[in-house]
Design a protein around this motif. Structure first.
Motif, PDB file in Angstrom:
ATOM      1  N   GLY A   9      39.324  52.802  48.501  1.00 16.18           N
ATOM      2  CA  GLY A   9      38.481  53.431  47.495  1.00 16.18           C
ATOM      3  C   GLY A   9      38.769  54.895  47.256  1.00 16.18           C
ATOM      4  O   GLY A   9      38.116  55.527  46.401  1.00 16.18           O
TER       5      GLY A   9
ATOM      6  N   ASP B   4      27.912  59.864  54.895  1.00 16.42           N
ATOM      7  CA  ASP B   4      27.030  59.298  53.875  1.00 16.42           C
ATOM      8  C   ASP B   4      26.441  57.956  54.290  1.00 16.42           C
ATOM      9  O   ASP B   4      25.332  57.606  53.881  1.00 16.42           O
ATOM     10  N   ASN B   5      27.175  57.202  55.105  1.00 17.92           N
ATOM     11  CA  ASN B   5      26.708  55.875  55.532  1.00 17.92           C
ATOM     12  C   ASN B   5      26.058  55.877  56.910  1.00 17.92           C
ATOM     13  O   ASN B   5      25.600  54.822  57.376  1.00 17.92           O
TER      14      ASN B   5
ATOM     15  N   THR C 107      27.952  47.799  51.727  1.00 10.63           N
ATOM     16  CA  THR C 107      27.158  46.732  51.112  1.00 10.63           C
ATOM     17  C   THR C 107      26.935  45.535  52.026  1.00 10.63           C
ATOM     18  O   THR C 107      25.845  44.952  52.035  1.00 10.63           O
TER      19      THR C 107
ATOM     20  N   PHE D 209      38.175  57.327  49.363  1.00 10.49           N
ATOM     21  CA  PHE D 209      37.055  58.111  49.891  1.00 10.49           C
ATOM     22  C   PHE D 209      37.517  59.034  51.017  1.00 10.49           C
ATOM     23  O   PHE D 209      38.432  58.703  51.781  1.00 10.49           O
TER      24      PHE D 209
ATOM     25  N   CYS E 185      32.009  47.725  50.413  1.00  7.07           N
ATOM     26  CA  CYS E 185      31.274  48.881  49.906  1.00  7.07           C
ATOM     27  C   CYS E 185      31.315  48.883  48.387  1.00  7.07           C
ATOM     28  O   CYS E 185      32.143  48.183  47.763  1.00  7.07           O
ATOM     29  N   ASP E 186      30.445  49.663  47.759  1.00  8.45           N
ATOM     30  CA  ASP E 186      30.448  49.754  46.304  1.00  8.45           C
ATOM     31  C   ASP E 186      31.387  50.866  45.848  1.00  8.45           C
ATOM     32  O   ASP E 186      32.036  51.538  46.664  1.00  8.45           O
ATOM     33  N   GLU E 187      31.435  51.079  44.524  1.00 11.12           N
ATOM     34  CA  GLU E 187      32.385  52.040  43.976  1.00 11.12           C
ATOM     35  C   GLU E 187      32.042  53.481  44.346  1.00 11.12           C
ATOM     36  O   GLU E 187      32.891  54.374  44.288  1.00 11.12           O
ATOM     37  N   LYS E 188      30.805  53.726  44.779  1.00  8.17           N
ATOM     38  CA  LYS E 188      30.398  55.073  45.178  1.00  8.17           C
ATOM     39  C   LYS E 188      30.593  55.316  46.678  1.00  8.17           C
ATOM     40  O   LYS E 188      30.298  56.412  47.165  1.00  8.17           O
ATOM     41  N   GLY E 189      31.030  54.291  47.375  1.00  9.05           N
ATOM     42  CA  GLY E 189      31.292  54.460  48.794  1.00  9.05           C
ATOM     43  C   GLY E 189      30.113  54.162  49.693  1.00  9.05           C
ATOM     44  O   GLY E 189      30.091  54.591  50.852  1.00  9.05           O
ATOM     45  N   LYS E 190      29.157  53.376  49.227  1.00 12.32           N
ATOM     46  CA  LYS E 190      28.037  52.962  50.082  1.00 12.32           C
ATOM     47  C   LYS E 190      28.308  51.546  50.588  1.00 12.32           C
ATOM     48  O   LYS E 190      28.661  50.638  49.817  1.00 12.32           O
TER      49      LYS E 190
END
Length: 859
Positions: A534, A544-545, A457, A536, A450-455
């Motif tokens: 992360g 969110d995902n 990848t 999160f 995942c990226d730094e925003k929590g999405k």
């Protein structure tokens, strides 16, 4: 001389004092409410009777123990007492397959005599003698409480919503008769002149059969015939997808697992047949079995089947540049995960009865999950046109996928065909465990970024599934592993491989969840690891995902009618209130799809003014497909449900595939809606009495799906999916305090049955997570005892709270989605994630706490 009272009548017994009471009751006294679910292992409770006012297991008693006693079976309980009990069970939805119900009713009857006001804990302790694989016990507990209240207050149990319309808790079809033991299962059938068969199984998982000597068996008094592979007139192999499974292994051939059949004996009674089987002598050249999954998958390893590589199929799905996406991800979770083989544990053991149909063919009474598939395979074995094989379904005592492949149907049909007499063939519990396919053990290597925003990848999966000695539906299970790898989330870059591997272990095939639950364990564990890395929030990260309308699954299919976020919202409050909580989401296909056709046909027959027959081809095994068909017909036409008979018989010519993939409700519902159109129009002009003799046909067909990895730009792998989110809450001792299951049903067709299905699936999922396993060594099970398989009982089952979510499906009847399997898909990872919150230990192998429930000897 043994004297006792049986259901109020005096009995004098002067034969074998060591005869098993269960066999006496069923075979001599003709009392078939007393069931045999464990073959004398004294573990399932389906044979529970009352002896001098106390509950006893008939299979654990010898006749000499009955001397000077008073014995009651359900047949002897006063009608008013047992009917009121049964009505409470039906009202609360406590009867699913119903095989366990008569034994549990007897236990409840004794309990309420001793304790008219039991608590839930009293009931759970009383049910220690009983197993139920369908309900998860919660509906049973509610039913006994209701029966106790009715008895104390004198208020009869009453049913509401008797118009049968969709959306109401109409009583399950034939539930009352089933609970009372008045409806036959296949093993209860008896025909004049019926013979009994028994099978000789291989002594070794892998061995060349040099000689099968049946001479001594043939000499046993009462033996009618002995058959081997040489007596098969047609194709000796069967198989749902690949015809690689021999009905019997011939001399000169090699056995592939411990459940291969070498011969069959037919005798006047089952005891004689089994005694003769023990006298069959077999000469083998014993070979080393190939049992290690990963070794078997390696290039150059000796083949299980000489004409096929051990890797039967590798399902590959790729989208985007996964290597680059993982390398550039802010956080990556990696892990190796392993799941175990599981025994289905249905309580009704395999049994088939066949008889000549008088036209040169065979009539087969089956408990299988697809009567038209049974017909196809049996006709092939006998070398007959399919029209000469008639298969009638008797609603079975649990399947969960384990009755998709042929078990004894082919043997019963073969014996009856040769002898031109009715023949019954049944397995014992030990034979059942060794013969029928299990849940796939799967080895998985997964990486999720995942990226730094929590999405999310990227997702990478390499999976190997042990399909055992024969293919069964193993390739389809592993395709589901790949296709469900991203669970309920959108992941832009995907690289997935799922291999189906032959070994000499017991075959693995369909079981509730069908690969989705295995891969969910890995995926949801990685989701929690990413949250930890992360920082999160675990609920928000999933929300969110989560997949929403317009996003794609792992296979690239664009979804519509997605209810994952609604399910997450349904458990949000409980998640944030809990100190130790684990959460997991799920997606599960409805329909086999994958480029195969899903179809259903029905026929509505107006047989009389007060008799409407609804013909379809789906197997009722506790999930309620007959009730779904009936309620749909009532909804569409307003016909009273009390006059509707549901019938499944190949003579209707309504070709239908296997009852699998949570597709029964959608397919039969849509087909009934189609058939009802003409009937509705006719009812506007004429009465039902004026339509007697008319028939109305309907069908629904999905032929537009594609196989995963086919390369199509916008593939449709399945016509529909179900969605869920589950929450496991632990107490201060690290035990499950409550389990919350939010499920998107699209449209809840029957609230009581919906809730019961989810509770039963969660119960099975908790066992899968914590205790259940069928350990093998050298291709042999370490135990065939039901007691050692880790199936949870009532007192071990926590509170299960079901929350219904309704986001309409584009294709399901009234928007309905399949719910039969998805109930256990997220269960194990929810528990694993909760345990990690409790003790900080990341668990990557199932089951997680088997030693707590099962002797270490069998861990």
């Amino acid at each position: 001389m043994i004297t006792f009272k049986l259901n109020g009548a005096p009995v004098t017994y002067d034969r074998d004092e060591n005869r098993n009471v269960l066999q006496y009751l069923r075979n001599e006294a003709g009392l078939t409410s007393v069931k045999d679910g464990c073959s004398g292992q004294a573990v399932c409770g389906t044979c529970l009777i009352e002896v001098d006012g106390a509950p006893r297991l008939a299979c654990a008693l010898k006749m000499k123990k009955l001397n000077n006693t008073e014995v009651y079976t359900l047949e002897g309980v006063p009608d008013a007492v047992k009917t009121e009990l049964a009505k409470a069970f039906v009202k609360k939805g406590a009867v699913q397959c119903g095989f366990c119900s008569p034994g549990i009713l007897m236990r409840a009857k004794v309990l309420l005599l001793d304790n008219p006001s039991p608590t839930v804990e009293d009931i759970r302790q009383a049910l220690k003698m009983n197993l139920c694989r369908c309900t998860g016990f919660k509906k049973i507990e509610e039913a006994i409480l209701l029966a106790a209240e009715a008895r104390r207050t004198g208020k009869a149990v009453r049913f509401e919503a008797l118009d049968g319309k969709v959306g109401a808790s109409y009583p399950k079809y034939e539930a009352l008769e089933t609970a009372l033991g008045a409806r036959d299962f296949v093993g209860d059938l008896h025909f004049e002149g019926m013979l009994h068969g028994a099978l000789k199984f291989s002594d070794h998982p892998r061995a060349i059969v040099r000689k099968i000597d049946t001479a001594k068996a043939k000499e046993v008094e009462g033996v009618i015939a002995v058959y081997t592979a040489a007596d098969i007139p047609g194709n000796p192999n069967t198989g749902l997808i690949f015809p690689d499974w021999p009905l019997m292994i011939a001399e000169g051939q090699t056995t592939h697992y411990i459940g291969d059949v070498l011969a069959g004996v037919v005798a006047e009674d089952e005891e004689t047949a089994r005694r003769a089987v023990e006298l069959i002598e077999v000469e083998y050249d014993v070979l080393d079995p190939i049992t290690d999954l990963l070794e078997a998958a390696k290039e150059g390893t000796e083949r299980v089947h000489p004409d096929s590589p051990n890797v039967l199929e590798n399902c590959i799905i790729k989208r985007g540049d996964v290597r680059s996406a993982l390398a550039n991800s802010a956080f990556v979770a990696r892990g190796t995960y392993q799941t175990q083989p599981i025994e289905h544990g249905f309580l009704e053991l395999e049994c088939a009865v066949a008889r000549p149909n008088g036209e040169g063919g065979i009539e087969l009474f089956s408990q299988g999950q697809g009567v038209y598939e049974d017909r196809r395979q049996v006709a092939s074995l006998l070398g007959l046109p399919e029209e000469q094989v008639k298969v009638a379904l008797l609603s079975n005592g649990g399947g969960f996928g384990g009755k998709e492949d042929l078990s004894v149907q082919g043997h019963a049909a073969l014996f009856a065909y040769h002898l031109q007499r009715p023949v019954r063939v049944a397995l014992t519990r030990d034979e059942s465990v060794c013969m029928h396919p299990k849940r796939h053990p799967i080895y998985m290597e997964m990486a999720l970024g995942c990226d730094e925003k929590g999405k999310l990848t990227a997702l990478q999966l390499r999976a190997w599934g042990d399909t055992g000695a024969y293919a069964s539906v193993g390739t389809k299970v592993m395709e589901r592993v790949a296709g469900h790898a991203s669970a309920g989330y959108y992941v832009p870059a995907i690289s997935l491989e799922a291999r189906t591997v032959y070994t000499n272990n017991i075959p693995c095939g369909a079981m509730r969840g069908f690969g989705a639950n295995q891969v969910a364990f890995a995926m949801e564990s990685c989701m929690d690891e990413l949250c930890e890395k992360g920082g999160f929030d675990r609920w928000q990260f999933r929300y969110d995902n989560a997949l929403v309308d317009g996003l794609k699954t792992a296979t690239g299919q664009t979804l519509h009618g997605v209810g994952i976020r609604a399910c997450l919202l349904a458990i949000k409050d409980e998640f944030y209130k809990a100190k130790y909580a684990g959460i997991a989401c799920a997606i599960k296909n409805s329909g086999i799809g994958n480029g195969m056709v899903d179809e259903s046909a029905v026929r509505i027959e107006i047989a009389a003014t007060d008799h409407v027959v609804l013909h379809h081809g789906w197997t009722e095994m506790g999930q309620g497909v007959h009730t779904m068909a009936l309620q749909t017909l009532c909804e569409e036409t307003g016909i009273a449900p009390q006059i509707i008979e549901v019938r499944v018989d190949t003579r209707a010519g309504l070709g239908t595939g296997m009852t699998t993939a949570s597709r029964g409700t959608a397919l039969v519902g849509n087909a009934v809606i189609d058939a009802a159109r003409g009937l509705k129009e006719d009812l506007k002009q004429r009465s039902l009495a004026e339509l007697v003799g008319n028939t109305y046909s309907g069908q629904w067909k999905c032929d537009w799906t594609t196989k995963p990895g086919s390369g199509e730009e916008d593939p449709a792998i399945h016509y529909s999916y179900g969605y869920a989110a589950q929450l496991c809450v632990l107490n201060e001792e690290g035990e499950i305090e409550a389990f919350y299951a939010a499920h998107d049903a699209g449209k809840v067709m029957n609230p009581a049955l919906f809730e019961g299905q989810i509770q039963g699936a969660v119960h099975m999922g908790i066992g899968y997570a914590l205790s259940e396993s069928l350990p093998l060594e050298g291709g042999r099970p370490l135990t065939t005892r039901l007691r050692h398989l880790g199936i949870l009982r009532a007192h071990q089952t926590p509170e299960i709270v079901v929350k219904a979510v309704e986001v309409k499906d584009p294709y399901g009847p009234y928007g309905a989605k399949g719910v039969g399997e998805i109930g256990l898909v997220p269960t194990a990872p929810a528990i694993a994630n909760a345990l990690y919150q409790y003790d900080g230990v990341r668990r990557r192998k199932l089951p997680m706490k088997r030693e707590k429930y099962v002797s270490k000897q069998y861990v």
